[in-house]
Design an enzyme around this catalytic site. Structure first.
Site, PDB file in Angstrom:
ATOM      1  N   LYS A  53       0.836  -1.216   0.000  1.00 39.06           N
ATOM      2  CA  LYS A  53       0.000   0.000   0.000  1.00 39.06           C
ATOM      3  C   LYS A  53       0.863   1.256   0.000  1.00 39.06           C
ATOM      4  O   LYS A  53       0.587   2.221  -0.727  1.00 39.06           O
ATOM      5  CB  LYS A  53      -0.937   0.000   1.222  1.00 39.06           C
ATOM      6  CG  LYS A  53      -2.103  -0.969   1.070  1.00 39.06           C
ATOM      7  CD  LYS A  53      -2.886  -1.167   2.366  1.00 39.06           C
ATOM      8  CE  LYS A  53      -3.930  -2.266   2.201  1.00 39.06           C
ATOM      9  NZ  LYS A  53      -4.656  -2.587   3.424  1.00 39.06           N
ATOM     10  N   GLN A  97      -4.373  -1.180   9.523  1.00 35.68           N
ATOM     11  CA  GLN A  97      -4.374  -2.505   8.894  1.00 35.68           C
ATOM     12  C   GLN A  97      -5.084  -3.520   9.794  1.00 35.68           C
ATOM     13  O   GLN A  97      -4.734  -3.667  10.966  1.00 35.68           O
ATOM     14  CB  GLN A  97      -2.919  -2.933   8.619  1.00 35.68           C
ATOM     15  CG  GLN A  97      -2.791  -4.258   7.900  1.00 35.68           C
ATOM     16  CD  GLN A  97      -3.381  -4.236   6.484  1.00 35.68           C
ATOM     17  OE1 GLN A  97      -3.199  -3.266   5.746  1.00 35.68           O
ATOM     18  NE2 GLN A  97      -4.084  -5.275   6.116  1.00 35.68           N
ATOM     19  N   ASP A 120     -10.232   4.010   4.024  1.00 35.82           N
ATOM     20  CA  ASP A 120     -10.641   2.606   3.888  1.00 35.82           C
ATOM     21  C   ASP A 120     -12.164   2.480   3.826  1.00 35.82           C
ATOM     22  O   ASP A 120     -12.689   1.427   3.499  1.00 35.82           O
ATOM     23  CB  ASP A 120     -10.118   1.803   5.095  1.00 35.82           C
ATOM     24  CG  ASP A 120      -9.231   0.649   4.666  1.00 35.82           C
ATOM     25  OD1 ASP A 120      -9.065   0.447   3.450  1.00 35.82           O
ATOM     26  OD2 ASP A 120      -8.701  -0.046   5.551  1.00 35.82           O
TER      27      ASP A 120
END
Ligand code: NAP
Length: 281
Positions: A53, A97, A120
């Site tokens: 990422k 995460q 996200d």
């Protein structure tokens, strides 16, 4: 094989180019897009995801920093880091995460991210807005699925769409987005009866279950479009989807491969959300 294979890698490369151009434009206005990624513990798979990422982000000109915390970090310390990043005007996007170690409350951590930095798209505020049909950030995997459906050129209005899996991360938001696009949506889960029959009625199938090849090719209605979100690591190391690819491709008009379908688009949509956050800042 008759189906068109929807190339998520190629589409993701295109999205990344678009993001890079937007990054250049927003930088010209004095804003340097910045993504903060929080990684707790030393799970090797999570470390690989975080690395990819941040690498993707930097390739598009986005500044990306990872913040690593030990596996035994307290909830309070993690929340303090999220609050610090939330208050930092130089940070536009925050990603924690998942999964977090079991002693941590991930719902509370996600809720601590300011919704306008939740690239996200997992904050309840953002999912709620998707439900209302006025999204701020759409979660990356569901957004990737919608982009792949657009690539397939499928007419969603009036189509019968069957979503397999009702997770907050994938299935539910996909079902909401398909509903907003005027599809008639059936959301299946582990208690659904006659799954094969339900799938056989679908013009569009989105499989997000996490069970290798559970969706048999023979279930697919001829001409249907199939998006396979599943990502199942086999003992030999191979990655397999939730759909029996070869047999489904004999019947579908378009299908995503695993790997190379939804996965790359998930990564690309994070970059899109991050530049969007910076543009809005
Ligand atoms: P999850 O949270 O485990 O949810 C799985 C869902 O599938 C649940 O709703 C479950 O039903 C349903 N299910 C399980 N067995 C079923 C069955 N036999 N028939 C019908 N439904 C069944 O998984 P997730 O996070 O949504 O992920 C799903 C898959 O997508 C995984 O393979 C994951 O690795 C993959 N994934 C890929 C990406 C990507 O970027 N490519 C991103 C995210 C996830 P219940 O609710 O009744 O338990």
């Amino acid at each position: 094989m008759s189906a068109r294979v929807l190339d998520g890698k190629a589409l993701a490369a295109q999205v990344k180019q678009e993001v890079a151009a937007r990054v250049t434009a927003v930088k010209a206005k004095g804003v340097a897009p910045c993504l903060a990624v929080v990684l707790v513990g030393d799970d090797p798979a999570s470390a690989v995801y975080v690395k990819s990422k941040t690498k993707d982000a930097r390739e598009c000109g986005i500044e990306a920093f990872d913040h690593r915390l030990p596996a035994d970090v307290s909830q309070a310390t993690l929340l303090a880091l999220v609050a610090k990043l939330g208050a930092d005007p130089a940070v536009h996007g925050i990603l924690v995460q998942l999964p977090l170690p079991r002693h941590l409350d991930s719902d509370q951590v996600i809720e601590a991210i300011p919704p306008h930095k939740d690239v996200d798209g997992l904050h309840p505020d953002n999912l709620g807005r998707v439900a209302q049909g006025r999204p701020r950030f759409v979660a990356c995997t569901p957004q990737g699925c919608m982009r792949l459906l657009a690539l397939a050129g499928v007419q969603l209005a009036g189509a019968n769409a069957v979503v397999l899996g009702r997770s907050v991360l994938v299935g539910k938001p996909v079902a909401l987005l398909l509903t907003s696009a005027n599809a008639t949506v059936t959301l299946c889960h582990s208690k659904t009866r006659n799954l094969a029959e339900v799938v056989a009625s679908a013009d569009v199938v989105v499989a997000a279950i996490g069970k290798a090849e559970l969706v048999r090719g023979s279930w697919i209605k001829p001409g249907a479009v199939v998006i396979d979100v599943g990502s199942n690591r086999m003992p030999d190391g191979k990655l397999i989807g939730d759909v029996e690819f070869a047999a489904a491709a004999e019947r579908a008009s378009a299908i995503t491969p695993v790997p190379g379908g939804v996965g790359p688009m998930t990564r690309a949509c994070l970059l899109e959300n991050t530049v969007l956050a910076a543009e809005r800042s």
